[in-house]
Design a protein around this motif. Structure first.
Motif, mmCIF file in Angstrom:
data_model
loop_
_atom_site.group_PDB
_atom_site.id
_atom_site.type_symbol
_atom_site.label_atom_id
_atom_site.label_comp_id
_atom_site.label_asym_id
_atom_site.label_seq_id
_atom_site.Cartn_x
_atom_site.Cartn_y
_atom_site.Cartn_z
ATOM 1 N N TYR A 149 -39.760 -18.431 -21.685
ATOM 2 C CA TYR A 149 -40.981 -18.380 -20.720
ATOM 3 C C TYR A 149 -42.317 -18.514 -21.611
ATOM 4 N N ALA B 134 -42.616 -22.356 -21.946
ATOM 5 C CA ALA B 134 -42.879 -23.215 -20.690
ATOM 6 C C ALA B 134 -44.242 -22.787 -20.479
ATOM 7 N N LYS B 135 -44.715 -21.641 -20.489
ATOM 8 C CA LYS B 135 -46.195 -21.354 -20.361
ATOM 9 C C LYS B 135 -47.054 -22.171 -21.125
ATOM 10 N N ASP C 195 -46.315 -25.219 -22.374
ATOM 11 C CA ASP C 195 -46.246 -26.458 -21.770
ATOM 12 C C ASP C 195 -47.039 -26.639 -20.372
ATOM 13 N N ALA D 274 -46.296 -24.775 -17.507
ATOM 14 C CA ALA D 274 -45.563 -24.164 -16.384
ATOM 15 C C ALA D 274 -46.047 -23.194 -15.712
ATOM 16 N N ARG E 235 -45.654 -20.411 -12.166
ATOM 17 C CA ARG E 235 -44.512 -19.545 -11.773
ATOM 18 C C ARG E 235 -43.370 -20.196 -10.988
ATOM 19 N N LEU E 236 -43.593 -21.007 -10.086
ATOM 20 C CA LEU E 236 -42.629 -21.801 -9.646
ATOM 21 C C LEU E 236 -41.677 -22.677 -10.540
ATOM 22 N N GLN E 237 -42.398 -23.121 -11.731
ATOM 23 C CA GLN E 237 -41.697 -24.214 -12.704
ATOM 24 C C GLN E 237 -40.843 -23.152 -13.475
ATOM 25 N N LEU E 238 -41.344 -22.005 -13.671
ATOM 26 C CA LEU E 238 -40.657 -20.864 -14.661
ATOM 27 C C LEU E 238 -39.448 -20.687 -13.475
ATOM 28 N N ARG F 264 -37.797 -22.441 -11.397
ATOM 29 C CA ARG F 264 -36.839 -23.518 -11.408
ATOM 30 C C ARG F 264 -36.225 -23.872 -12.573
ATOM 31 N N TYR F 265 -36.951 -24.006 -13.725
ATOM 32 C CA TYR F 265 -36.507 -24.464 -14.923
ATOM 33 C C TYR F 265 -36.001 -23.305 -16.107
#
Length: 337
Positions: free
Chosen positions: A229, A232-233, A235, A237, A239-242, A244-245
């Motif tokens: 997490y 990703a943050k 990069d 991202a 909440r929706l990207q978190l 999804r990925y």
């Protein structure tokens, strides 16, 4: 022969001998470390403590799950009360043909498959969505409150649930009847409308069990490394990207296994709820295999015929289970066997 040449040959022989010795020691070590095939008896002797712990469950399953399978032969016999389970005349596939030739066969299969698929699909999707939403809640108190509220309906008995449905959808007096009328959904009798039986069934089924079924997905999400997490943050991202990925890939193996297990119950529509929701007005849409088997076998005492229907239902469910498992193994390389 010069001394240098003789010395080189001697050194070469020594190196070959040392290499062979190392290979031999590695082979012996690998043989010692490799698991031995003990067989069933050897496994029981070595792990007898674990087998002793599992013994009560094994006995329970053998008695209550495999023991009653002795009565399957009734599907191929003309049951006679005076001769017992094995004393009736052998009739082969007579009752299977009788069921396939029955005018109700098409209706029963259509109703069962329609209700089962709607319940299976929606009951599979909504717990995943709920688990993903709950996982996004940062406050532990709010998360615990939401989990408790969504779990509670699971513990309400089926009789109470159906009574609540009848009260809420009571013509001209039910709470939901009035709300639906305001938004333009009107019916003289919601519980008596054959076209509304399936939506009412699967919506209430999902509402009752969505919280409970989301527990296993929340458990899978709790094992996700928090570093994923954070990375990703960093990069960028959202909440929706978190979801999804990070979240979805983490629970996909769990989703695959649960979907396979649910496919084994495609034609097993809950008997109690369907039977309690049935009435003379919606019978065309609510008569399923389980309720028909009850009426034929228990109320009309056609035990051989009802056993044949139940065996056919079991074989179809088993076929769905095997097919779903094979598809899952090819698509996601995961399965239950």
């Amino acid at each position: 022969m010069s001394v240098a040449t003789q010395s080189a040959r001697t050194s070469s022989r020594a190196k070959r001998a040392e290499r062979k010795a190392k290979e031999k020691r590695a082979a012996v070590l690998q043989t010692q470390m490799a698991p031995r095939k003990l067989g069933f008896i050897g496994t029981v002797k070595r792990y007898w403590q674990l087998w002793a712990m599992a013994l009560p469950a094994i006995v329970f399953v053998a008695i209550f799950n495999y023991g009653p399978m002795y009565g399957i032969q009734l599907a191929f016999r003309e049951f006679d009360f005076t001769k017992g389970l094995t004393g009736g005349e052998w009739v082969g596939l007579k009752y299977f043909k009788q069921f396939f030739d029955s005018p109700l066969f098409g209706t029963l299969m259509a109703n069962t498959v329609r209700i089962s698929l709607w319940t299976l699909v929606m009951g599979f999707i909504f717990p995943i969505i709920l688990a993903l939403l709950i996982n996004q809640i940062r406050s532990s108190k709010v998360k615990g409150f939401v989990q408790t509220i969504t779990y509670l309906p699971h513990f309400i008995s089926t009789v109470v649930i159906v009574s609540m449905i009848n009260l809420f959808l009571k013509p001209d007096a039910g709470v939901l009847t009035r709300v639906l009328g305001v938004i333009g959904i009107q019916s003289d009798n919601f519980m008596g409308d054959p076209n509304l039986f399936t939506p009412i069934y699967w919506i209430t089924e999902v509402w009752q069990h969505v919280g409970w079924n989301s527990i296993i997905y929340l458990a899978a999400l709790s094992s996700v490394d928090t570093a994923l997490y954070e990375a990703a943050k960093i990069d960028g991202a959202g909440r929706l990207q978190l979801i999804r990925y990070v979240d979805l890939p983490a629970i996909m193996p769990t989703c695959g296994v649960l979907l396979i297990l649910n496919m084994g119950n495609v034609l097993n529509v809950g008997f109690e709820k369907v039977f309690l929701m049935q009435n003379t007005l919606n019978l065309d849409a609510s008569e399923v295999i389980s309720t028909y088997t009850y009426k034929i076998g228990i109320l009309q005492s056609q035990f051989s015929y009802s056993t044949a229907i139940g065996l056919f239902n079991m074989l179809i469910n088993f076929a769905f289970l095997v097919i779903a498992n094979q598809i899952s193994r090819k698509v996601s390389n995961s399965g239950i066997f």
